[in-house]
Design an enzyme around this catalytic site. Structure first.
Site, PDB file in Angstrom:
ATOM      1  N   ASN A  49       0.803  -1.230   0.000  1.00 45.12           N
ATOM      2  CA  ASN A  49       0.000   0.000   0.000  1.00 45.12           C
ATOM      3  C   ASN A  49       0.835   1.278   0.000  1.00 45.12           C
ATOM      4  O   ASN A  49       0.436   2.292   0.577  1.00 45.12           O
ATOM      5  CB  ASN A  49      -0.963   0.016   1.202  1.00 45.12           C
ATOM      6  CG  ASN A  49      -1.934  -1.137   1.167  1.00 45.12           C
ATOM      7  OD1 ASN A  49      -2.744  -1.256   0.259  1.00 45.12           O
ATOM      8  ND2 ASN A  49      -1.835  -2.018   2.151  1.00 45.12           N
ATOM      9  N   LYS A 137       1.691 -12.267  -2.838  1.00 45.52           N
ATOM     10  CA  LYS A 137       2.634 -11.405  -3.563  1.00 45.52           C
ATOM     11  C   LYS A 137       3.963 -11.302  -2.828  1.00 45.52           C
ATOM     12  O   LYS A 137       5.036 -11.441  -3.435  1.00 45.52           O
ATOM     13  CB  LYS A 137       2.044 -10.008  -3.753  1.00 45.52           C
ATOM     14  CG  LYS A 137       2.932  -9.092  -4.599  1.00 45.52           C
ATOM     15  CD  LYS A 137       2.528  -7.638  -4.510  1.00 45.52           C
ATOM     16  CE  LYS A 137       3.029  -7.008  -3.226  1.00 45.52           C
ATOM     17  NZ  LYS A 137       2.862  -5.526  -3.213  1.00 45.52           N
ATOM     18  N   HIS A 157      -0.682  -3.700 -10.549  1.00 47.25           N
ATOM     19  CA  HIS A 157      -0.485  -3.469 -11.982  1.00 47.25           C
ATOM     20  C   HIS A 157      -0.613  -4.763 -12.776  1.00 47.25           C
ATOM     21  O   HIS A 157      -1.286  -4.804 -13.809  1.00 47.25           O
ATOM     22  CB  HIS A 157       0.888  -2.843 -12.230  1.00 47.25           C
ATOM     23  CG  HIS A 157       1.070  -1.502 -11.605  1.00 47.25           C
ATOM     24  ND1 HIS A 157       0.366  -0.381 -11.997  1.00 47.25           N
ATOM     25  CD2 HIS A 157       1.881  -1.093 -10.593  1.00 47.25           C
ATOM     26  CE1 HIS A 157       0.738   0.656 -11.272  1.00 47.25           C
ATOM     27  NE2 HIS A 157       1.654   0.252 -10.412  1.00 47.25           N
TER      28      HIS A 157
END
Length: 229
Positions: A49, A137, A157
């Site tokens: 974030n 991730k 993305h």
């Protein structure tokens, strides 16, 4: 990954064309200066974030304030949170980092992740995912870029761009996309594919107004007519 389904041959071919086109357009990308696995784990938790600049600032402040990860682990929580404040969400990230460091120490006796290099990829991934604050991730980045264990990280993305390119079902979330995209790409291409998709997302395939006319993939993208101007 063991939880992935066999790749559809047509989509797999589509992924290969996309990989080759981006490689031709952007060249072979390089990961930022490689970090030891423990450093990469902390850095990636900090990256959640926020942007790369704030992540790096927070990481460098943390390393300047504490000489070892053991010192971070044992420090007062407020001192750690103060050091990483540029990354945002310091009140969450600080305690998470310290808890991960404590758990690793309890399980392994030291703060070193190199032992994972000898593990099966899925076992290493599962071991990292046991820690609060380490999602798919984060685990994939540590595996792929710090430990040399093939994994395909999916950030905001990559998730957005892969959906527009038809590489995944529209309803598939980022967590589900990790094994799905890993099944589409050759493991030898995971790093370059991940990095070039990120670059495409940052520079051209923007969230709100993608610049489809400038995109090197517009003839391969089923969404290219949507949002073009």
């Amino acid at each position: 990954m063991s939880d992935s389904q066999p790749a559809d041959p047509q989509t797999e071919h589509h992924a290969r064309l996309i990989y080759e086109r981006l490689l031709q357009y952007y060249g072979l990308p390089e990961w930022r200066d490689p970090l030891p696995a423990m450093d990469e784990l902390v850095s990636t938790i900090l990256s959640q974030n926020t942007n790369d600049t704030n992540r790096d600032l927070a990481f460098n402040r943390l390393r300047a304030a504490f000489s070892t990860w053991e010192a971070v682990r044992d420090a007062p929580a407020e001192a750690v949170m103060d050091a990483i404040r540029p990354a945002g969400l310091a009140n969450q990230k600080g305690p998470r980092i310290q808890q991960v460091l404590r758990q690793i120490t309890n399980e392994r006796g030291s703060l070193d992740l190199d032992f994972l290099k000898g593990w099966d990829a899925e076992e290493a991934r599962a071991w990292l995912l046991q820690f609060n604050g380490v999602g798919p991730k984060t685990a994939a980045i540590v595996l792929q870029f710090a430990l040399g264990i093939p994994a395909f990280p999916v950030d905001t993305h990559v998730h957005r761009v892969s959906g527009r390119l038809g590489l995944r079902p529209a309803e598939m979330n980022a967590e589900q996309a990790h094994p799905h995209l890993a099944a589409l790409f050759d493991p030898q291409t995971y790093g370059p594919a991940h990095l070039n998709l990120i670059r495409l997302g940052r520079e051209i395939c923007h969230a709100r107004k993608p610049n489809c006319r400038a995109c090197p993939l517009n003839d391969l993208c089923p969404s290219a007519q949507v949002g073009s101007d």
